[in-house]
Scaffold this motif. Structure first.
Motif, PDB file in Angstrom:
ATOM      1  N   GLU A 462     -31.656 -65.168  81.565  1.00  0.00           N
ATOM      2  CA  GLU A 462     -31.056 -66.396  80.897  1.00  0.00           C
ATOM      3  C   GLU A 462     -31.964 -67.689  81.226  1.00  0.00           C
ATOM      4  N   GLU A 463     -32.303 -67.823  82.670  1.00  0.00           N
ATOM      5  CA  GLU A 463     -32.947 -69.011  83.061  1.00  0.00           C
ATOM      6  C   GLU A 463     -34.339 -68.962  82.562  1.00  0.00           C
ATOM      7  N   GLU A 464     -34.891 -67.773  82.344  1.00  0.00           N
ATOM      8  CA  GLU A 464     -36.411 -67.627  81.884  1.00  0.00           C
ATOM      9  C   GLU A 464     -36.344 -68.167  80.521  1.00  0.00           C
ATOM     10  N   HIS A 465     -35.520 -67.321  79.672  1.00  0.00           N
ATOM     11  CA  HIS A 465     -35.580 -67.756  78.228  1.00  0.00           C
ATOM     12  C   HIS A 465     -34.437 -68.247  77.820  1.00  0.00           C
ATOM     13  N   GLU A 466     -34.449 -69.570  77.921  1.00  0.00           N
ATOM     14  CA  GLU A 466     -33.429 -70.533  77.804  1.00  0.00           C
ATOM     15  C   GLU A 466     -33.180 -70.547  76.084  1.00  0.00           C
ATOM     16  N   ASN A 467     -34.352 -70.606  75.414  1.00  0.00           N
ATOM     17  CA  ASN A 467     -34.243 -70.771  74.024  1.00  0.00           C
ATOM     18  C   ASN A 467     -35.080 -69.473  73.459  1.00  0.00           C
ATOM     19  N   ASP A 468     -34.516 -68.640  73.770  1.00  0.00           N
ATOM     20  CA  ASP A 468     -34.812 -67.084  73.196  1.00  0.00           C
ATOM     21  C   ASP A 468     -33.933 -66.819  72.319  1.00  0.00           C
ATOM     22  N   VAL A 469     -34.390 -66.553  70.925  1.00  0.00           N
ATOM     23  CA  VAL A 469     -33.390 -66.642  70.047  1.00  0.00           C
ATOM     24  C   VAL A 469     -32.939 -65.170  69.998  1.00  0.00           C
ATOM     25  N   LEU A 470     -33.731 -64.225  70.390  1.00  0.00           N
ATOM     26  CA  LEU A 470     -33.414 -62.689  70.539  1.00  0.00           C
ATOM     27  C   LEU A 470     -32.519 -62.029  71.234  1.00  0.00           C
ATOM     28  N   ARG A 471     -31.944 -63.423  72.064  1.00  0.00           N
ATOM     29  CA  ARG A 471     -30.966 -62.555  73.041  1.00  0.00           C
ATOM     30  C   ARG A 471     -29.625 -62.949  72.640  1.00  0.00           C
ATOM     31  N   VAL A 472     -29.386 -63.251  71.296  1.00  0.00           N
ATOM     32  CA  VAL A 472     -28.087 -63.669  70.718  1.00  0.00           C
ATOM     33  C   VAL A 472     -27.275 -62.442  70.836  1.00  0.00           C
ATOM     34  N   GLY A 473     -27.464 -61.364  70.479  1.00  0.00           N
ATOM     35  CA  GLY A 473     -26.731 -60.259  70.632  1.00  0.00           C
ATOM     36  C   GLY A 473     -26.684 -59.359  71.999  1.00  0.00           C
ATOM     37  N   GLY A 474     -27.526 -59.890  72.834  1.00  0.00           N
ATOM     38  CA  GLY A 474     -27.824 -59.348  73.863  1.00  0.00           C
ATOM     39  C   GLY A 474     -26.536 -59.230  75.053  1.00  0.00           C
ATOM     40  N   ASP A 475     -25.577 -60.035  74.618  1.00  0.00           N
ATOM     41  CA  ASP A 475     -24.599 -59.977  75.645  1.00  0.00           C
ATOM     42  C   ASP A 475     -23.403 -58.839  75.165  1.00  0.00           C
ATOM     43  N   CYS A 476     -23.667 -57.962  74.739  1.00  0.00           N
ATOM     44  CA  CYS A 476     -22.865 -57.022  74.381  1.00  0.00           C
ATOM     45  C   CYS A 476     -22.415 -56.370  75.414  1.00  0.00           C
ATOM     46  N   GLY A 477     -23.146 -56.448  76.339  1.00  0.00           N
ATOM     47  CA  GLY A 477     -22.901 -55.692  77.583  1.00  0.00           C
ATOM     48  C   GLY A 477     -23.662 -54.419  77.805  1.00  0.00           C
ATOM     49  N   LEU A 478     -24.333 -54.219  79.074  1.00  0.00           N
ATOM     50  CA  LEU A 478     -25.171 -53.150  79.136  1.00  0.00           C
ATOM     51  C   LEU A 478     -24.159 -52.096  79.495  1.00  0.00           C
ATOM     52  N   MET A 479     -22.878 -52.151  79.770  1.00  0.00           N
ATOM     53  CA  MET A 479     -22.133 -51.257  80.305  1.00  0.00           C
ATOM     54  C   MET A 479     -21.726 -49.985  79.438  1.00  0.00           C
ATOM     55  N   SER A 480     -22.039 -50.257  77.928  1.00  0.00           N
ATOM     56  CA  SER A 480     -21.065 -49.670  77.104  1.00  0.00           C
ATOM     57  C   SER A 480     -21.408 -48.108  77.150  1.00  0.00           C
ATOM     58  N   ASP A 481     -22.801 -47.658  77.207  1.00  0.00           N
ATOM     59  CA  ASP A 481     -22.680 -46.334  77.153  1.00  0.00           C
ATOM     60  C   ASP A 481     -23.800 -45.883  78.456  1.00  0.00           C
ATOM     61  N   VAL A 482     -23.196 -46.531  79.444  1.00  0.00           N
ATOM     62  CA  VAL A 482     -24.238 -46.037  80.606  1.00  0.00           C
ATOM     63  C   VAL A 482     -24.172 -44.775  80.957  1.00  0.00           C
ATOM     64  N   LEU A 483     -23.047 -43.960  80.681  1.00  0.00           N
ATOM     65  CA  LEU A 483     -22.602 -42.387  81.137  1.00  0.00           C
ATOM     66  C   LEU A 483     -23.674 -41.446  80.302  1.00  0.00           C
ATOM     67  N   LEU A 484     -23.913 -42.157  79.023  1.00  0.00           N
ATOM     68  CA  LEU A 484     -24.838 -41.560  78.317  1.00  0.00           C
ATOM     69  C   LEU A 484     -26.403 -41.356  78.861  1.00  0.00           C
ATOM     70  N   GLN A 485     -26.725 -42.760  79.196  1.00  0.00           N
ATOM     71  CA  GLN A 485     -27.899 -42.912  79.909  1.00  0.00           C
ATOM     72  C   GLN A 485     -28.157 -42.038  81.211  1.00  0.00           C
ATOM     73  N   LEU A 486     -27.030 -41.951  81.710  1.00  0.00           N
ATOM     74  CA  LEU A 486     -27.158 -41.058  83.177  1.00  0.00           C
ATOM     75  C   LEU A 486     -27.462 -39.739  82.662  1.00  0.00           C
ATOM     76  N   SER A 487     -26.652 -39.128  81.715  1.00  0.00           N
ATOM     77  CA  SER A 487     -27.084 -37.937  81.499  1.00  0.00           C
ATOM     78  C   SER A 487     -28.486 -37.590  81.092  1.00  0.00           C
ATOM     79  N   SER A 488     -28.916 -38.509  80.232  1.00  0.00           N
ATOM     80  CA  SER A 488     -30.391 -38.357  79.806  1.00  0.00           C
ATOM     81  C   SER A 488     -31.323 -38.627  80.998  1.00  0.00           C
ATOM     82  N   LEU A 489     -30.958 -39.401  81.983  1.00  0.00           N
ATOM     83  CA  LEU A 489     -31.819 -39.438  83.057  1.00  0.00           C
ATOM     84  C   LEU A 489     -31.576 -38.058  83.792  1.00  0.00           C
TER      85      LEU A 489
END
Lengths: 536, 745
Positions: A462-489
């Motif tokens: 957030e410090e880096e791209h203060e005016n980056d529009v593309l981060r609008v929806g980025g705060d939906c949280g990285l946590m949501s399907d971490v377990l899925l990612q874990l299985s693919s890892l």
């Protein structure tokens, strides 16, 4: 099959069926419609007759072994003790034996434990060959006899062997003048290849004693047993009262042997010999397996010949020197290369050219190149990879000091007072850690580290791209399907799901990522991984 | 734990019946059937009384119904018809995506086929066995090199494997169409449990169409020779090598390498990560038998760009998404999932929801050139007046089109849509031009697309353009100011990056780029002319300085070519100016156009819940306020206290909130017991006023649950919580504590 039968085969069939019409009808009377009928001749390897000199010349360094084997096999129809042929892989055991039988023209049955990967298939394969039964579409690809138990196998085997030997006897009486391709003698040899694999089949290890006991159980003098193995007899039996097998050892090839073998079938012998002068010695230090050497040499030889316009030319001293100077830089890298993957693709070459051009025009962005990962991963998978790497590398006790306590604390901290330990003990522990490799960690610890890292990275972003529009929806949280990612890892073999912890019963994980890759990924995310790594 | 699936026994069937009658949720349909069965004569009286109990909740539902009725038409009836339209639109999008993906792979597939043929010729050159030789059990004696197994390593360039399932399937059918015998194996066949028999069984099943008890390679050899002509290779495609068990795969390779002369097998393996993967998985003696060759499939960002271009930018179906939705989908792709599959799924959800919610959505067809709008409307159950009314009520028309309201109304819609179509066309043209320019700088189309959709940045770019649709103002003095402002505000934007890239592009590439523009802009004549003019200038200059391009690139500092460089710089500058003006004047985001709601899906929240769902969180939230879901009479009155009529696991989870990470089982049980017993105590005092108690008495359950039954319920609830992943059972170290597993909330 049927109409498109190749002419060669039909010709052969007619020849065979005319000569051995009697036995044919006896063995397989029901299969008259089939164009190709297996006959007793199938017990020999076929092909044109081999002379003793041919045999010796086709195995340059195996003269002693061939003579030894011939002595052990003895003259026609002489009983023999079971042979145990052993030696390192790719020392010519199987091919020597097969060629010897082709030379002797004696009937044999061959079964490789590689192809026949279980006892049942091994048994059925042997029986099928004895009964001249071919699995094909007509019989629904099934075996002649179903045989699972060793005891059944012995009964069937004895039955079939006697009948086959009878037929061989009658054949001998019938044809007094021996045409080529006819089985010689009325003794049948059973060859079992890759015997060392049987050890892995069943852990109860009933199969091996059975195989070794086969000679005693059968009590048939008309049967010769030959075992071929990669490992020495010491690795198999321990005074269990079998009939002593006669060991035949195939030693490793010497450098000169290898040269002779590799020189075989070369079009331009002089040229190849000069090539071998250069490469054989360094390569022999790492391996003496013929198959490895020949696969390693074939691309190298191509490279060696590159400057030559005429491949048939005989090299003189001056040319050899020139070739060597051209070739020398390629030797060292190929020595270390186990698995070299060439590319046929034309597009990739273009891409490479492109990058090279870019590299020349734009110097300042060289750093970009290092951050390239070869494949696509989502951002959260990358963070997860890094946190798994950290969890495997760092001791759990350090988590609290490395990360903020806000991101979730590790509930299972081991009490360890490092200050009380003497330096020596510490060193021993370090050595141990090194030997153990990456450590295991429970899921909770991984998730806690992941949460810390991502929250830190988010604020940094957030410090880096203060005016980056593309981060609008980025705060939906990285946590949501971490377990899925874990299985693919896990599926990509970056994280290994280890056995469960004996104390807690929960699954533990272990990261197998190399430090290089982890650093690459971290650089790609602009994550300061070295700051978080605990250096011993 | 769906409330419909496990109804708490304390709820009487008639209670659920009531809720189902008022609340038309598909979830409760199951319950209705069950309760109807139990609905006997005496329950009728209960029902009336229950109605009174429910009175506070009834008006709310009634209001909803009224409001719905106030709508001009009954939407429900036409949803079905609209969903048919959705099916049409989606099938069009789907086929477009399929074509695009196939086109991306065509080259690689051709290369692979070429290589397969080459390898096959190599194998047959080693030896051509006769029938008895090939089907015999003993190996053929040849030199060691002939035991090599030709192996194509197909790099899928994506850690996730889902996207490539289809690719390998298509590769298989492509090779089949070229005459090869193909079998597709997946990692499931290479498990330690099944061993090598598993993959052989699958191979035989695919080649021979037989299922065998004891599969064996020799069968394959016989089959191959029985085919007759042996002019075609046997290709075995292993889709995901990384997931295979290394030992089984190694055994398989060793076995095949013994048979490779008899069965000309060529392996193709999909590698998701790096080329190191085979090295780390396979045993070294198996590795030596591989003769590898690598092929590279398109990377996910490349494929994504191709799909975005075909579906969203070039408007194959007319359906479009708003800026917020686009950004959400982009972020989901980049940071969460990383597969094209989920992107396409998100698109499908968006499209379906759009058709579900937007009554005028059928007009998408109009944008595709179907002029008979009014007729269409009739088909979808809308009279022309209603359609107009609805269209004129759209917020976009309300805010943008008020000044034109005096016009003939039915023409407004048609004109507006035509305008929309035209603007969309221009917009996509400009985007493609930008993409072409940004390609050299690795700007992805997805990023550009998201940025170009942003209505805010467009407004800031051209503040006076808001109302007018076609303010094609030429280059004026105010433009310069705007241009400056644009630069200051959008320094980090991808559009800006693309334009900037244009300024220092070498002349050769610039000409190529302009040629590309010329192709794209055919549909937009105004831009097309300008591009042509610029292109002629470049050509003219090329004529002047033929062959100096290369030197211009390499030796910029050469002073005597200084003039030429200046010239080419000027052209670059002109191109950049042109692109900027294109961005300013023609790239009007969809959301700034009236009537865009008809084609544009905007509801990002609906999409997010549909796509992500977040089940762990959902379960916890639902367990904590269960009364919002099961709107039964007993719980609705009391706001926050725990009632014994609630579901056991819900009570337990709420109680667990009072504990920390570790929950003492005994304490927990005691509090649970006190809550459950509270009911029976109350029941004793409260006579037959409480309906649930009546129900209880009617059934066989005793008034006061025994200790044993409470314990049983407790155990069941704990197990349920464990199954839902909220608890971990007591460990050996702490036998009387359970641990809460609570992440993400």
């Amino acid at each position: 099959m049927g109409k498109e039968e190749s002419p060669q085969i039909t010709r052969r069939v007619t020849r065979l069926s005319s000569s051995t019409a009697v036995t044919n009808n006896e063995v397989e009377p029901e299969k008259i419609t089939k164009p190709y009928k297996p006959t007793l001749n199938d017990f020999v390897s076929g092909g044109e007759q081999l002379s003793f000199n041919d045999l010796l010349s086709s195995f340059p360094a195996r003269g002693n072994q061939i003579r030894e084997l011939l002595r052990l096999l003895g003259p026609v129809n002489s009983p023999m003790l079971p042979l145990f042929v052993y030696g390192d892989p790719s020392t010519g055991k199987t091919s020597t034996i097969l060629q010897i039988f082709r030379y002797l023209n004696r009937p044999f049955v061959y079964a490789s434990c590689r192809t026949c990967y279980s006892l049942q298939i091994l048994f059925e394969s042997v029986l099928n060959q004895l009964l001249l039964h071919k699995k094909n579409a007509a019989n629904g690809y099934s075996s002649a006899k179903r045989c699972v138990k060793p005891s059944d196998f012995v009964n069937f085997l004895r039955e079939d062997l006697t009948s086959v030997i009878e037929k061989l006897r009658s054949l001998k009486k019938l044809g007094s003048n021996k045409p080529a391709g006819k089985p010689n003698g009325n003794m049948l040899y059973l060859i079992f290849d890759n015997l060392e694999l049987i050890r892995e089949w069943d852990k109860s290890s009933s199969a091996l004693p059975f195989m070794f006991n086969l000679y005693d159980v059968l009590k048939m003098h008309e049967v010769g047993l030959i075992f071929i193995s990669n490992t020495s007899p010491d690795t198999y039996y321990s005074n269990m009262g079998y009939t002593e097998h006669v060991p035949v050892y195939f030693p490793e090839y010497t450098e000169d042997d290898l040269r002779q073998i590799l020189m075989k079938n070369q079009a331009n012998r002089k040229l190849y010999s000069s090539f071998l002068d250069v490469v054989l010695r360094p390569f022999c230090r790492s391996t003496r397996r013929v198959d490895e050497l020949s696969t390693a040499f074939s691309p190298l030889f191509r490279k060696y010949c590159e400057p030559l316009s005429d491949l048939a030319s005989v090299p003189n001293e001056e040319m050899k020197r020139r070739l060597f100077s051209h070739f020398r830089p390629h030797i060292a890298p190929s020595l270390n290369e186990i698995f070299w993957v060439p590319s046929k693709s034309s597009t990739e070459a273009e891409i490479n050219k492109d990058t090279r051009q870019k590299g020349s025009t734009r110097k300042p962005e060289v750093g970009d190149h290092f951050a390239q990962i070869d494949f696509h991963m989502s951002t959260s998978a990358k963070y997860l990879l890094i946190s798994a790497f950290l969890a495997s590398r760092n001791p759990a006790t350090l988590d609290a000091s490395l990360f903020d306590s806000t991101g979730g604390s590790d509930s299972r901290k081991r009490k360890r007072k490092a200050s009380e330990k003497s330096m020596e003990q510490k060193e021993v522990a370090e050595q141990e850690l090194l030997m153990k490799g990456p450590g295991t960690f429970p899921l909770e610890r991984l998730l806690a580290i992941f949460q810390c890292i991502t929250s830190a990275a988010d604020s940094l972003d957030e410090e880096e791209h203060e005016n980056d529009v593309l981060r609008v929806g980025g705060d939906c949280g990285l946590m949501s399907d971490v377990l899925l990612q874990l299985s693919s890892l896990c599926n990509a073999n970056f994280i290994i799901k280890g056995g469960s912890c004996p104390l807690e019963g929960s699954t533990r994980y272990r990261s197998t990522v190399s430090e290089d890759l982890a650093l690459k990924v971290a650089r790609n995310l602009k994550f300061p991984l070295p700051n978080y790594l605990y250096r011993r | 734990m769906a409330p419909s699936a496990t109804a708490p026994e304390s709820l009487s069937p008639s209670t659920t019946l009531d809720t189902t009658e008022n609340n038309l949720q598909p979830f409760f349909v199951l319950h209705r059937a069950r309760s109807r069965k139990s609905e006997k004569k005496p329950t009728g009286t209960w029902k009336t009384r229950r109605r009174i109990d429910l009175s506070p909740s009834l008006p709310k539902n009634g209001e909803n119904l009224d409001a719905e009725k106030a709508e001009a038409w009954d939407d429900c009836r036409h949803v079905g018809i609209r969903m048919e339209a959705f099916d049409d639109v989606w099938s069009k999008i789907k086929s477009t995506i399929k074509d695009v993906l196939r086109d991306i792979n065509t080259n690689v597939f051709n290369e692979i086929h070429h290589w397969v043929r080459e390898s096959f010729n190599m194998i047959t050159s080693f030896a051509t066995p006769t029938f008895p030789e090939a089907t015999g059990s003993f190996p053929m004696v040849t030199d060691a090199a002939s035991k090599q197994l030709f192996t194509g390593l197909v790099l899928t360039k994506n850690m996730e494997f889902v996207d490539d399932l289809l690719t390998f399937e298509e590769l298989g059918s492509y090779l089949k169409s070229q005459g090869c015998h193909v079998a597709n194996l997946s990692s499931l066949e290479f498990s330690v449990k099944n061993g090598i028999g598993g993959c052989l069984r699958s191979l035989l099943r695919q080649f021979l169409m037989v299922a065998l008890d004891a599969p064996d390679v020799s069968i394959l050899a016989t089959w191959y020779r029985e085919q007759g002509s042996c002019n075609n290779p046997v290709v075995i495609i292993i889709e995901d090598m990384e997931r295979c068990s290394g030992s089984v795969l190694s055994d398989f390779i060793l076995m095949l390498s013994e048979w490779v002369l008899k069965i000309p097998v060529i392996l193709i393996m999909g590698v998701a990560t790096t080329l190191d993967a085979p090295k780390s998985i396979l045993q070294s003696n198996a590795l030596h038998h591989l003769c590898p060759c690598k092929f590279i499939l398109g990377t996910p960002p490349e494929r994504m760009d191709a799909v975005v271009e075909a579906v969203l930018v070039k408007q194959c179906s007319g359906f479009s998404i708003s800026h917020k939705v686009a950004v959400f989908m982009r972020n989901y792709f980049v940071s969460q999932d990383g597969t094209l599959t989920s992107f396409i799924r998100a698109l499908k959800i968006a499209c379906a929801q759009h058709f579900f919610m937007e009554p005028l959505s059928f007009m998408l067809w109009f944008l595709l050139g179907d002029d008979n709008l009014m007729l269409q409307g009739e088909k979808y159950g809308l009279s022309p007046e209603m359609m107009l009314k609805h269209a004129l009520n759209l917020p976009s028309y309300q805010s943008y089109g008020r000044n034109k309201i005096a016009k003939q109304q039915d023409e407004t819609l048609v004109n507006g849509l035509a305008e929309l179509k035209k603007l969309q066309c221009q917009w996509s043209t400009v985007i493609l031009c930008l993409y072409e320019a940004g390609k050299c700088d690795k700007v992805t189309l997805l990023d550009l697309f998201c940025e170009a959709l942003d209505p805010e940045s467009f407004k800031s770019r051209a503040p006076d353009n808001g109302g007018g649709l076609e303010n094609d103002s030429g280059v004026s003095s105010s433009d310069f100011y705007k241009h400056q402002q644009y630069h200051t505000t959008r320094k980090s934007g991808f559009i800006c990056q693309a334009v900037q890239k244009l300024r220092d592009l070498p002349a050769v590439q610039l000409r190529k780029l302009l040629k590309g523009w010329e192709k794209y802009t055919v549909s937009a004549p105004q831009i097309h002319d300008k591009v042509k003019k610029l292109l002629s200038e470049v050509k003219f200059e090329d004529g002047k300085s033929l062959g100096q391009d290369l030197s211009t690139i390499s030796k910029r500092h050469a002073s005597r070519k200084h003039l030429k460089i200046e010239d080419s710089k000027a052209v670059n500058e002109k191109a950049a100016k042109l692109l900027e003006s294109m961005v300013r004047n023609y790239m009007q985001p969809l959301e700034c156009v009236p009537f865009h709601e008809i084609v544009c899906f905007k509801n990002v929240n609906a999409l997010q819940t549909a796509l992500i769902g977040d089940p762990r969180r959902r379960i916890q939230v639902d367990l904590l306020d269960v009364r919002n879901i099961i709107q039964c009479s007993c719980c609705i009155s009391s706001s926050n206290t725990l009632l014994p009529s609630m579901h056991d696991s819900s009570i337990m989870y709420t109680l667990a909130q009072e504990h920390g990470d570790l929950i003492n089982l005994h304490d927990w049980y005691q509090s649970f017991k006190s809550i459950v017993l509270c009911l029976s105590n109350k029941g004793k005092h409260g006579s037959n006023y409480s309906p649930s108690l009546k129900k209880r008495k009617a059934t066989t359950e005793p008034a006061k649950p025994s200790e044993a039954s409470i314990q049983a319920r407790f155990c069941r609830a704990v197990t349920e919580l464990q199954i839902t992943g909220l608890l971990r059972m007591p460990s050996k170290r702490r036998p009387d504590y359970v641990q809460r597993v609570a992440f993400g909330l």
